[in-house]
Enzyme design. Structure first.
Site, PDB file in Angstrom:
ATOM      1  CB  THR A 271     -14.875   3.228 -12.882  1.00 31.32           C
ATOM      2  OG1 THR A 271     -14.561   1.835 -12.848  1.00 31.32           O
ATOM      3  CG2 THR A 271     -14.034   3.956 -11.871  1.00 31.32           C
ATOM      4  CG  PHE A 398      -9.297   5.036 -18.880  1.00 36.97           C
ATOM      5  CD1 PHE A 398      -9.995   4.077 -18.145  1.00 36.97           C
ATOM      6  CD2 PHE A 398      -9.871   5.512 -20.041  1.00 36.97           C
ATOM      7  CE1 PHE A 398     -11.232   3.605 -18.568  1.00 36.97           C
ATOM      8  CE2 PHE A 398     -11.107   5.050 -20.482  1.00 36.97           C
ATOM      9  CZ  PHE A 398     -11.794   4.096 -19.741  1.00 36.97           C
ATOM     10  CB  CYS A 405      -7.365   2.518 -16.132  1.00 39.72           C
ATOM     11  SG  CYS A 405      -8.601   1.260 -15.831  1.00 39.72           S
TER      12      CYS A 405
END
Ligand code: HEM
Length: 461
Positions: A271, A398, A405
């Site tokens: 990512t 996120f 996240c």
């Protein structure tokens, strides 16, 4: 409530909407279907049904955790084969999720992540020293370099382990196993029912890759316990080995620690590497934005090495990253399910067995939020005064809520540092001035075939 039928592209017998999804480019297929069928539509892929949502109005409701929570959708179910009940792939109901979340959160808070700055700088410097040696005539594969960088960074910060990816051509065996397992996990999700068990050789390889990852993780755990200076190390591994959950008083099992280690390496590298690659691409396409960013970096740093305190003055670099994540959110989809029967947007009834995919690249271009120039790269959108006016849940790279996240501050600090150093040290240009953006999809998205030339701005010391 007046309910409405949910739009669905025409289906074929048995396979349903499978022909409309390009198996190499599922996210891009969903983006084009959203263009055709609007902000809420339904798909059936053989025997699996799902909804796809992509307007801020609907996503704002879907992010209400009193009504919806995380669903482990297809690819995440597959990844459980090697990430088990690690944070990313745990079901909400699994006790290890809450326990690990409570134990690990402090390490990912602002203080924990600031403490990792020097190690981030160590790896970033390795990459840029290599670029300096290449000189201005060597094409640099951006995604490949950034992936080596992000892997080495997470391994060093989390486990005090060096993959040394910049000193070898071949991937480290752990990394090779992880890349192989991730590829196969993606393929498994796309094959027709029954196929996976027929492909005996692939299934065997899948299992042996998973076993190799676990054995490397267990080896690292054992080495740390043997190391007389191990206890003094300030990293995630020590926190996992010694941390106690404030609520239950329990620690994590070795099996679960192994899963967390694999999880951090998987979640922590592709990512961020994709983010850095897209940000590089977007700056090259927008020379004015590049010049502005460069001027800010030069004003703050001049020729000297950055320190962690400088980051506060480099907020503009962070805005560039946020705008890159808006246009190209590298983990493009997350999924939720209703906690009980509900009606979405006052029109669409949903039940707890339903899955709703949130399609970030389309959400992030919702003209009702971002205006008619939603496609344009304008980092100023994230300047504090402008960003404060955005409606809630318009920007979700996120994920959401409790299951958002955990690595966000880590990723942003790392990416801010790397982009800053790149601007400070190099003039960069497309290797092929005619390069056209092509997206490569795995679990995440990346620009494919992006190569640059990097000319050092000053002679290296
Ligand atoms: C979860 C994106 C970097 C570790 C997530 C989720 C998203 C995401 C969308 C939610 C997934 C879902 O709902 O199913 C990103 C992006 C990153 C990034 C765009 C970089 C730009 C990182 C890094 C780490 C990390 C650097 C580790 C150091 C995790 C973990 C979870 C997670 C452990 C699961 C959290 C939980 O459910 O408790 N990430 N991530 N991520 N991410 Fe990241």
């Amino acid at each position: 409530v007046q309910t409405h039928p949910v739009p669905q592209p025409p289906t074929r017998p048995i396979v349903g909407n499978l022909p409309q999804i390009d198996s190499d480019n599922p996210v891009q297929s969903l983006i084009s279907l959203a263009g055709e069928y609007g902000p809420f539509f339904k798909l059936r892929l053989v025997d699996t049904e799902m909804y796809v949502a992509s307007s801020q109005e609907l996503v704002n409701e879907l992010c209400d955790e009193s009504r919806f929570n995380k669903r482990l959708h297809g690819p995440l179910q597959e990844i459980r084969a090697f990430a088990g009940d690690g944070l990313f792939t745990a079901h909400n109901s699994e006790p290890n999720w809450e326990k690990a979340h409570r134990i690990l959160m402090p390490a990912f808070g602002p203080i924990g992540v600031r403490g990792m700055f020097d190690r981030m700088l160590d790896i970033a410097d390795q990459m840029f020293v290599r670029w300096e040696r290449f000189g201005p005539d060597a094409p640099i594969d951006v995604a490949d370099n950034m992936t080596r960088l992000t892997l080495d960074t997470i391994a060093l910060c989390a486990f005090d382990y060096r993959f040394n990816s910049f000193y070898r051509e071949e991937l480290h065996p752990f990394v090779a196993a992880m890349v192989g397992a991730l590829q196969e996990a993606g393929m498994r999700g796309r094959r027709l029912p029954g196929m996976n068990s027929l492909l005996v050789h692939k299934a065997q390889r899948y299992r042996s890759n998973a076993a190799l990852m676990q054995s490397v993780a267990q080896q690292l755990i054992a080495e740390r316990r043997r190391d007389p200076e191990g206890a003094a190390k300030q990293d995630l591994l020590n926190l996992m080995l010694n941390g106690r959950d404030p609520v239950t008083g329990e620690g994590l099992s070795d099996e679960n620690i192994g899963y967390q280690m694999v999880t951090f390496l998987i979640a922590g590298h592709e990512t961020t590497s994709g983010l850095l690659s897209f940000a590089t691409y977007l700056l090259l396409k927008n020379p004015e934005a590049m010049a502005r960013a460069r001027a800010i970096v030069d004003a703050v740093l001049g020729d000297r090495m950055p320190r962690v305190e400088d980051l506060a003055q480099l907020r503009h670099i962070e805005q560039i990253l946020m705008e890159s994540l808006r246009l190209w959110p590298t983990a493009s989809i997350f999924a939720v399910k209703p906690l009980e029967e509900t009606v979405l947007g006052g029109r669409y009834p949903l039940k707890p067995s339903d899955t709703v995919l949130i399609l970030e690249p389309v959400l992030h271009r919702d003209p009702a939020v971002w205006g008619p120039d939603a496609e344009a790269f304008r980092p100023e959108r994230f300047a504090p005064e402008t960003a404060a006016k955005l409606p809630p849940n318009a920007w979700k790279p996120f994920g959401n809520g409790a299951r958002a996240c955990i690595g966000r501050p880590f990723a942003m600090q790392e990416a801010q540092l790397v982009l800053t150093l790149m601007l400070q040290r190099f003039d960069i240009a497309f290797d092929d001035p005619g390069y056209r953006l092509k997206i490569h999809e795995t679990l995440t998205i990346k620009p494919e075939g992006l190569r640059i030339r990097a000319t050092p701005r000053r002679p290296s010391a």
